[in-house]
Design a protein around this motif. Structure first.
Motif, PDB file in Angstrom:
ATOM      1  N   ASN A 336       0.437  -1.673   0.007  1.00 51.74           N
ATOM      2  CA  ASN A 336      -0.091  -0.265   0.280  1.00 51.74           C
ATOM      3  C   ASN A 336       0.662   1.595   0.347  1.00 51.74           C
ATOM      4  OD1 ASN A 336       0.790  -0.229   2.161  1.00 51.74           O
ATOM      5  ND2 ASN A 336      -0.870  -0.414   3.770  1.00 51.74           N
ATOM      6  N   SER A 337       2.174   0.985  -0.120  1.00 57.68           N
ATOM      7  CA  SER A 337       2.839   2.474  -0.503  1.00 57.68           C
ATOM      8  C   SER A 337       2.385   3.597  -1.320  1.00 57.68           C
ATOM      9  CB  SER A 337       4.443   1.977  -0.331  1.00 57.68           C
ATOM     10  OG  SER A 337       4.318   0.732  -1.603  1.00 57.68           O
ATOM     11  N   LYS A 338       3.288   4.419  -1.588  1.00 54.52           N
ATOM     12  CA  LYS A 338       2.914   5.618  -2.250  1.00 54.52           C
ATOM     13  C   LYS A 338       4.016   6.506  -2.682  1.00 54.52           C
ATOM     14  CE  LYS A 338       0.269   9.396  -1.409  1.00 54.52           C
ATOM     15  NZ  LYS A 338       0.059  10.728  -1.221  1.00 54.52           N
ATOM     16  N   TYR A 339       3.695   5.969  -4.207  1.00 50.30           N
ATOM     17  CA  TYR A 339       5.313   6.779  -5.320  1.00 50.30           C
ATOM     18  C   TYR A 339       5.707   7.633  -4.691  1.00 50.30           C
ATOM     19  CZ  TYR A 339       3.066   3.569  -8.008  1.00 50.30           C
ATOM     20  OH  TYR A 339       2.357   1.987  -9.056  1.00 50.30           O
ATOM     21  N   LEU A 505      15.305   3.005   3.773  1.00 48.22           N
ATOM     22  CA  LEU A 505      14.423   2.742   4.311  1.00 48.22           C
ATOM     23  C   LEU A 505      13.231   3.620   3.963  1.00 48.22           C
ATOM     24  CD1 LEU A 505      12.548  -0.146   4.482  1.00 48.22           C
ATOM     25  CD2 LEU A 505      12.759   0.515   7.240  1.00 48.22           C
ATOM     26  N   VAL A 506      11.996   3.492   3.161  1.00 48.81           N
ATOM     27  CA  VAL A 506      11.217   3.868   3.325  1.00 48.81           C
ATOM     28  C   VAL A 506       9.663   3.374   3.222  1.00 48.81           C
ATOM     29  CG1 VAL A 506      10.050   6.174   1.730  1.00 48.81           C
ATOM     30  CG2 VAL A 506      12.387   5.725   1.598  1.00 48.81           C
ATOM     31  N   LYS A 507       9.004   4.033   4.264  1.00 50.88           N
ATOM     32  CA  LYS A 507       8.308   3.438   4.620  1.00 50.88           C
ATOM     33  C   LYS A 507       6.726   3.864   4.489  1.00 50.88           C
ATOM     34  CE  LYS A 507       6.295   0.167   8.448  1.00 50.88           C
ATOM     35  NZ  LYS A 507       6.808  -0.061  10.215  1.00 50.88           N
ATOM     36  N   TRP A 508       5.689   3.856   3.891  1.00 49.69           N
ATOM     37  CA  TRP A 508       4.467   4.731   4.577  1.00 49.69           C
ATOM     38  C   TRP A 508       3.700   4.035   5.024  1.00 49.69           C
ATOM     39  CZ3 TRP A 508       2.277   8.783   3.163  1.00 49.69           C
ATOM     40  CH2 TRP A 508       0.523   8.958   3.028  1.00 49.69           C
ATOM     41  N   ILE A 509       3.579   4.709   6.481  1.00 50.14           N
ATOM     42  CA  ILE A 509       2.609   4.766   7.159  1.00 50.14           C
ATOM     43  C   ILE A 509       0.891   5.447   6.806  1.00 50.14           C
ATOM     44  CG2 ILE A 509       2.137   4.721   9.893  1.00 50.14           C
ATOM     45  CD1 ILE A 509       4.153   4.098   9.183  1.00 50.14           C
ATOM     46  N   PRO A 510      -0.405   4.681   6.260  1.00 50.57           N
ATOM     47  CA  PRO A 510      -1.659   5.102   5.566  1.00 50.57           C
ATOM     48  C   PRO A 510      -1.998   5.501   6.698  1.00 50.57           C
ATOM     49  CG  PRO A 510      -0.951   2.132   5.974  1.00 50.57           C
ATOM     50  CD  PRO A 510      -0.021   3.025   6.257  1.00 50.57           C
ATOM     51  N   ILE A 514       1.658   9.569   6.935  1.00 50.93           N
ATOM     52  CA  ILE A 514       2.644   9.699   6.726  1.00 50.93           C
ATOM     53  C   ILE A 514       4.091   8.912   6.217  1.00 50.93           C
ATOM     54  CG2 ILE A 514       5.558  10.183   8.741  1.00 50.93           C
ATOM     55  CD1 ILE A 514       2.749  11.422  10.544  1.00 50.93           C
ATOM     56  N   TYR A 515       4.988   9.174   6.111  1.00 51.23           N
ATOM     57  CA  TYR A 515       6.811   8.394   4.659  1.00 51.23           C
ATOM     58  C   TYR A 515       7.357   8.473   6.637  1.00 51.23           C
ATOM     59  CZ  TYR A 515       5.404   9.104   0.006  1.00 51.23           C
ATOM     60  OH  TYR A 515       4.268   9.590  -0.251  1.00 51.23           O
ATOM     61  N   GLU A 516       8.145   7.439   6.987  1.00 46.21           N
ATOM     62  CA  GLU A 516       8.780   7.121   7.347  1.00 46.21           C
ATOM     63  C   GLU A 516      10.641   7.136   6.807  1.00 46.21           C
ATOM     64  OE1 GLU A 516       9.081   3.999  10.741  1.00 46.21           O
ATOM     65  OE2 GLU A 516       7.550   5.182  11.787  1.00 46.21           O
ATOM     66  N   ILE A 517      11.184   7.865   7.290  1.00 42.70           N
ATOM     67  CA  ILE A 517      12.130   7.202   6.048  1.00 42.70           C
ATOM     68  C   ILE A 517      13.947   6.906   7.099  1.00 42.70           C
ATOM     69  CG2 ILE A 517      14.279   8.095   4.713  1.00 42.70           C
ATOM     70  CD1 ILE A 517      11.958  10.857   3.563  1.00 42.70           C
ATOM     71  N   VAL A 518      13.966   5.997   6.872  1.00 41.69           N
ATOM     72  CA  VAL A 518      15.616   5.109   8.450  1.00 41.69           C
ATOM     73  C   VAL A 518      16.804   5.043   7.095  1.00 41.69           C
ATOM     74  CG1 VAL A 518      16.030   3.937  10.030  1.00 41.69           C
ATOM     75  CG2 VAL A 518      13.725   3.961   9.166  1.00 41.69           C
ATOM     76  N   ILE A 519      17.685   6.237   7.116  1.00 36.05           N
ATOM     77  CA  ILE A 519      19.265   5.825   7.255  1.00 36.05           C
ATOM     78  C   ILE A 519      19.598   5.163   7.041  1.00 36.05           C
ATOM     79  CG2 ILE A 519      20.936   7.110   5.448  1.00 36.05           C
ATOM     80  CD1 ILE A 519      18.350   9.302   5.347  1.00 36.05           C
ATOM     81  N   SER A 520      20.845   4.105   6.644  1.00 29.02           N
ATOM     82  CA  SER A 520      21.634   3.335   7.370  1.00 29.02           C
ATOM     83  C   SER A 520      23.620   3.433   6.609  1.00 29.02           C
ATOM     84  CB  SER A 520      21.358   1.936   7.049  1.00 29.02           C
ATOM     85  OG  SER A 520      20.275   1.437   8.209  1.00 29.02           O
ATOM     86  N   TYR A 521      24.116   4.052   7.130  1.00 24.98           N
ATOM     87  CA  TYR A 521      25.237   4.500   6.519  1.00 24.98           C
ATOM     88  C   TYR A 521      26.322   3.305   7.038  1.00 24.98           C
ATOM     89  CZ  TYR A 521      23.587   9.754   6.665  1.00 24.98           C
ATOM     90  OH  TYR A 521      22.389  10.179   6.740  1.00 24.98           O
ATOM     91  N   ARG A 522      27.360   3.540   5.959  1.00 27.43           N
ATOM     92  CA  ARG A 522      28.326   2.665   6.238  1.00 27.43           C
ATOM     93  C   ARG A 522      30.180   3.522   6.686  1.00 27.43           C
ATOM     94  NH1 ARG A 522      27.987  -0.808   1.845  1.00 27.43           N
ATOM     95  NH2 ARG A 522      26.693   0.188  -0.078  1.00 27.43           N
ATOM     96  N   LEU A 523      29.270   4.050   8.186  1.00 26.01           N
ATOM     97  CA  LEU A 523      29.637   4.445   8.959  1.00 26.01           C
ATOM     98  C   LEU A 523      29.726   4.514  10.345  1.00 26.01           C
ATOM     99  CD1 LEU A 523      30.222   7.981   7.355  1.00 26.01           C
ATOM    100  CD2 LEU A 523      32.125   7.122   6.859  1.00 26.01           C
ATOM    101  N   LEU A 570       2.872  15.918  11.877  1.00 24.39           N
ATOM    102  CA  LEU A 570       3.956  15.520  12.012  1.00 24.39           C
ATOM    103  C   LEU A 570       4.223  15.316  13.596  1.00 24.39           C
ATOM    104  CD1 LEU A 570       5.978  17.040   9.069  1.00 24.39           C
ATOM    105  CD2 LEU A 570       5.436  14.579   9.285  1.00 24.39           C
ATOM    106  N   GLN A 571       3.533  16.599  14.067  1.00 24.40           N
ATOM    107  CA  GLN A 571       3.680  16.251  15.547  1.00 24.40           C
ATOM    108  C   GLN A 571       2.946  15.677  15.846  1.00 24.40           C
ATOM    109  OE1 GLN A 571       2.246  21.380  15.594  1.00 24.40           O
ATOM    110  NE2 GLN A 571       4.135  22.005  14.777  1.00 24.40           N
ATOM    111  N   LYS A 572       2.199  15.337  15.907  1.00 21.56           N
ATOM    112  CA  LYS A 572       1.059  14.192  16.297  1.00 21.56           C
ATOM    113  C   LYS A 572       2.272  13.021  16.048  1.00 21.56           C
ATOM    114  CE  LYS A 572      -2.870  16.312  16.449  1.00 21.56           C
ATOM    115  NZ  LYS A 572      -4.367  16.880  16.131  1.00 21.56           N
ATOM    116  N   TYR A 573       2.619  12.593  15.081  1.00 20.79           N
ATOM    117  CA  TYR A 573       2.911  11.895  14.603  1.00 20.79           C
ATOM    118  C   TYR A 573       3.619  10.944  16.377  1.00 20.79           C
ATOM    119  CZ  TYR A 573       4.463   7.219  12.662  1.00 20.79           C
ATOM    120  OH  TYR A 573       4.950   6.144  12.456  1.00 20.79           O
ATOM    121  N   VAL A 574       4.028   9.695  16.777  1.00 19.61           N
ATOM    122  CA  VAL A 574       4.864   9.169  17.776  1.00 19.61           C
ATOM    123  C   VAL A 574       5.441   7.462  16.602  1.00 19.61           C
ATOM    124  CG1 VAL A 574       5.217   8.373  20.001  1.00 19.61           C
ATOM    125  CG2 VAL A 574       3.562  10.030  19.191  1.00 19.61           C
TER     126      VAL A 574
END
Length: 575
Positions: A336-339, A505-510, A514-523, A570-574
């Motif tokens: 159900n993710s959005k483009y 990781l791009v996760k759509w919370i229907p 809201i989109y959750e974007i998780v960035i994992s580094y090689r550092l 964004l403010q209400k999302y936990v």
């Protein structure tokens, strides 16, 4: 019963013309076998030279292959004398290395070979430092065996092509039920159906895949993300790629491919129907059976992952380019993710990497600009050379068409292939030229970003300097550098982002939109989590609850009411 390999050879060398006959060598070998209590096994090379390399002595190779197999019954080797086995130091070393590795005793008429002889030990130790020949020998035996089985119509133990089974003697035969599915697939292609339509029919009718029947697990390694996933084969589903593989496989028309060779196989699809189905698909898809790699067009493709676990791939429509979940193509996955518009996500990641990791990024591009210019120009020259070759090939296929050697269908297919390759090269060339232009004299574009940022700092009187030194300046520094980095050449951004980021990781919370974007580094940096509203207006650091990026292009077009509503989400999302 354990065995003694008896190697007999009649030499070609003149001085050996009067040496012991094959019969005499065989007699001495059988006598030794009786003394040792071993079963004699003969390996007779009628006429050859001991000076030949091992690869040119098939009987000796056969003997060594039988010795090399796991659980071999051969425990010793006999030869009349050393000249029967070798007159070549390389062959001697290879022979001794293998039998020593397998703990095989070596006997001659004069007695048992002394492994403690200093010369023998030296030669053995030198050549046993590498296992290459032993591996090649074993591989050769396996390949020969598998090829022989394929030629004779037998199964080789691998996963059988869909539509086939094996009989009690291990011969390939047609599976009555599965062959009906193969026939339907080919008929559907001829009728004009797409691979997606065929795939959906198979799923709707609960037709099991080959993996569904086999069971077990399947491991998929994603090198770019340094990630390994394990799937149950019983959960596998039909894919468009699998169906197209069946369409292209010549085994169904009776030609079993083995390397560069073809062997006969039971026919499921009449050869004329096979060609007709393939041409039908080719004509509908403008002459190509292969997908086209577009990785160089999309900045983040190998790094992106959807919340459902599938990859996010670059796509396009008439309006814009975007990243979309690969699972959306398959109705049973129900993702159900959005483009996500490419320009938005590319801008966000570029801003974060160059804004927050600017010094690290800049260091990775330090060095001689003149050397970089030479490297880029060399790559451009190579691509131009490829374009010239394509032009030559285009002229050649036109001549082949005019001479009647090429049919019109084949001509169109080759033309389409060359056109696609030309476009691909032109895009790569354009990206490299963009990078070349960024190197002006001895000043790299990253240094220009430094200069522009410092100029901005000189014009701004930052607040809170007395109580919080450099607080606002550092924030502005990140914003300036992230924004200016958007104008960097494509290849430079791509190289940097793939160097420092492992996974996005791009996760759509229907329910919250809201989109959750998780960035994992090689550092050695902890994963960063960001939140973005459905209008893609703001990007917020989830931990600090601070805005990190604003979509100015859209921000100015929206009413204040819509902006406030997005901010409240964004403010209400936990988390």
């Amino acid at each position: 019963m354990e065995q003694l390999a008896i190697y007999c050879r009649k030499s070609q060398e003149n001085k050996d013309r009067d040496s012991s006959s094959i019969e005499e060598q065989e007699l001495q070998g059988k006598k030794l076998a009786k003394e040792l209590g071993l079963e004699p096994v003969l390996f007779i090379e009628q006429t050859s030279s001991g000076k030949l390399d091992l690869k040119d002595r098939p009987i000796m190779i056969d003997m060594l292959q039988k010795i090399s197999v796991k659980g071999s019954s051969i425990k010793a080797v006999f030869a009349y004398d050393t000249s029967r086995l070798y007159r070549n130091d390389e062959t001697k070393g290879q022979f001794l290395t293998i039998i020593k590795r397998k703990n095989i005793e070596l006997y001659f008429k004069a007695g048992r070979y002394d492994w403690n002889d200093p010369h023998a030990k030296l030669l053995h130790n030198i050549l046993s430092a590498t296992d290459e020949f032993f591996v090649d020998l074993t591989s050769m035996k396996i390949k020969d065996t598998l090829r022989s089985k394929a030629k004779n119509g037998k199964v080789n133990g691998a996963v059988l092509p869909y539509g086939y089974a094996k009989d009690e003697n291990n011969y390939l035969k047609i599976d009555k039920e599965e062959s009906k599915i193969i026939i339907k697939i080919f008929d559907d292609f001829i009728d004009g159906k797409t691979s997606t339509q065929i795939r959906n029919w198979l799923i709707d009718n609960k037709i099991p895949t080959r993996y569904n029947k086999i069971g077990g697990t399947n491991k998929i390694i994603h090198k770019e993300r340094n990630e390994t996933r394990v799937y149950k084969k019983s959960d596998s589903v039909w894919t468009n790629g699998t169906i197209l593989q069946y369409l292209r496989n010549p085994i169904y028309k009776g030609q079993r491919r083995w390397g560069e060779e073809f062997f006969d196989a039971p026919i499921i699809i009449d050869p004329i129907k096979w060609e007709k189905a393939n041409k039908s698909y080719i004509n509908r898809n403008k002459g190509s059976l292969r997908g086209k790699s577009t990785e160089h067009k999309y900045l983040l493709t190998p790094l992106l992952q959807c919340g459902c676990g599938q990859s996010l791939n670059g796509r396009s429509n008439k309006l814009e380019n975007y990243y979309g979940c690969a699972g959306k193509r398959y109705k049973e996955k129900r993702c159900n993710s959005k483009y996500m518009p490419i320009r938005v996500l590319d801008a966000i990641i570029t801003h974060l990497v160059y804004g927050k990791l600017y010094d690290t990024v800049k260091e990775s591009f330090s060095g001689s600009n003149s050397q970089k210019r030479e490297e880029l120009q060399s790559r451009i020259n190579n691509l131009e050379s490829e374009l010239q070759k394509i032009e030559t090939n285009q002229i050649r296929i036109e001549d082949l068409l005019a001479d009647g050697i090429y049919t019109k269908d084949k001509y169109l297919r080759q033309t389409k292939r060359l056109d696609d390759k030309t476009n691909d090269i032109k895009i790569k060339k354009s990206n490299i030229e963009e990078s070349l232009k960024s190197l002006k004299g001895d000043t790299n574009i990253l240094e220009e970003i430094d200069e522009l940022t410092n100029l901005a700092h000189s014009q701004i009187d930052y607040p809170f300097e007395d109580t919080h030194p450099d607080l606002m300046k550092n924030l502005a520094n990140t914003i300036f550098k992230g924004y200016l980095a958007l104008n960097l050449p494509f290849e430079e951004k791509q190289k940097t982002i793939r160097k420092y980021i492992k996974n996005i990781l791009v996760k759509w919370i229907p329910e919250s939109k809201i989109y959750e974007i998780v960035i994992s580094y090689r550092l050695p940096i902890d994963d960063e989590i960001y939140l973005m509203d459905s209008l893609t207006l703001h990007l917020v650091d989830a931990q600090k609850r601070k805005i990190q990026w604003v979509n100015q292009a859209r921000y100015n077009k929206h009413r204040d009411v819509a902006i406030e509503k997005a901010q409240k989400k964004l403010q209400k999302y936990v988390l």
